[in-house]
Enzyme design. Structure first.
Site, short mmCIF file in Angstrom:
data_model
loop_
_atom_site.label_atom_id
_atom_site.label_comp_id
_atom_site.label_asym_id
_atom_site.label_seq_id
_atom_site.Cartn_x
_atom_site.Cartn_y
_atom_site.Cartn_z
N GLY A 21 -8.87 -23.53 -52.74
CA GLY A 21 -9.25 -22.85 -51.50
C GLY A 21 -10.55 -23.40 -50.93
O GLY A 21 -10.69 -23.58 -49.72
N ASP A 204 -11.16 -12.42 -62.76
CA ASP A 204 -11.64 -11.05 -62.87
C ASP A 204 -10.44 -10.17 -63.20
O ASP A 204 -9.30 -10.59 -62.99
CB ASP A 204 -12.31 -10.58 -61.56
N1 HPA Z 1 -7.68 -10.41 -54.99
C1 HPA Z 1 -7.27 -11.46 -54.27
N2 HPA Z 1 -7.55 -12.70 -54.59
C2 HPA Z 1 -8.29 -12.92 -55.68
C3 HPA Z 1 -8.75 -11.88 -56.46
C4 HPA Z 1 -8.43 -10.57 -56.10
O1 HPA Z 1 -8.81 -9.59 -56.75
N3 HPA Z 1 -9.47 -12.43 -57.49
C5 HPA Z 1 -9.42 -13.78 -57.32
N4 HPA Z 1 -8.71 -14.08 -56.22
#
Ligand code: HPA
Length: 234
Positions: A21, A204
């Site tokens: 990205g 995460d």
């Molecule tokens: N949501 C959307 N995209 C993401 C997230 C998320 O929690 N974490 C890393 N990319």
């Protein structure tokens, strides 16, 4: 030649493009992993590079965040630059029984985006990874002794303020990750007759709020880039 969003010369991109990205991540991957990398796009600072990995031509370019941005770049790469294989490398939020740092090969991508329905006559499109690319990635991971999970994921249009019940629903459906691009890329690639795969690191966890440190994130991204490049050079 240029397209509305890419100012590269004809032939500037390899048939295989890694698509993180973040354009600065594309720059870092090119500098760290490719030989003889040349910058081929700088329009809107969405940096793109082409170089060699194990003697094979590979490109890496930023896609921006979300299905809308990533599909613009992927469409132009496919239609104007002859790109045949797109490997998204990115992070995702984890759901359910998945560890931080886990690499997920996204077998399929459900979505709350309407873009695939719009392109598919109002019907539900089943967005899936290209099987042979997925198999190559599994084999590359085995060769690297890198544990991966092949799993369904979810591509959302909303980083903030989405469906408040979504995490529960995703867990009920054994979906392991949430990101923002794969479903749109998979449908586009299938329509264009090219290959796509998303390789994701869990950065995460959406139920525990645990997240990787900056260093762990960089290490995870490096492992993923190596896996994507080994898959590309297969
Ligand atoms: N949501 C959307 N995209 C993401 C997230 C998320 O929690 N974490 C890393 N990319």
């Amino acid at each position: 030649m240029s397209t509305p969003h890419i100012d590269a010369e004809p032939g500037a991109f390899a048939e295989t493009v890694l698509l993180p990205g973040d354009p600065l991540r594309a720059k870092h991957f090119a500098e760290a992993f490719l030989d003889d990398a040349q910058q081929v796009n700088s329009r809107r600072n969405m940096f793109g590079y082409t170089g060699l990995y194990r003697g094979q031509r590979v490109s890496v370019m930023g896609s921006g965040m979300g299905i809308a941005s990533s599909r613009i770049y992927a469409t132009e790469l496919i239609r104007h630059y002859g790109v045949r294989r797109i490997i998204r490398v990115g992070t995702c939020g984890g759901v359910g029984d998945v560890a931080l740092g886990q690499i997920i090969l996204a077998q399929s991508a459900s979505t709350d985006s309407n873009i695939n329905r719009i392109g598919f006559g109002g019907h539900d499109f089943s967005a899936a990874a290209d099987f042979s690319l997925l198999r190559q990635a599994v084999e590359a991971a085995e060769n690297l002794q890198l544990p991966v999970r092949v799993a369904p994921i979810f591509s959302t249009d909303s980083f903030y303020d989405g469906d408040p019940n979504i995490v529960k629903l995703l867990r009920q459906h054994h979906i392991l990750g949430v990101e923002m691009e794969a479903a749109g890329l998979y449908a586009l690639a299938q329509r264009e007759g090219v290959q796509a795969l998303a390789i994701l690191t869990v950065s995460d966890h959406l139920e525990t709020d645990a997240h990787l440190s900056g260093d762990e994130r960089e290490q995870g991204l490096g492992r993923m880039a190596t896996l994507a490049l080994e898959c590309a050079a297969h």
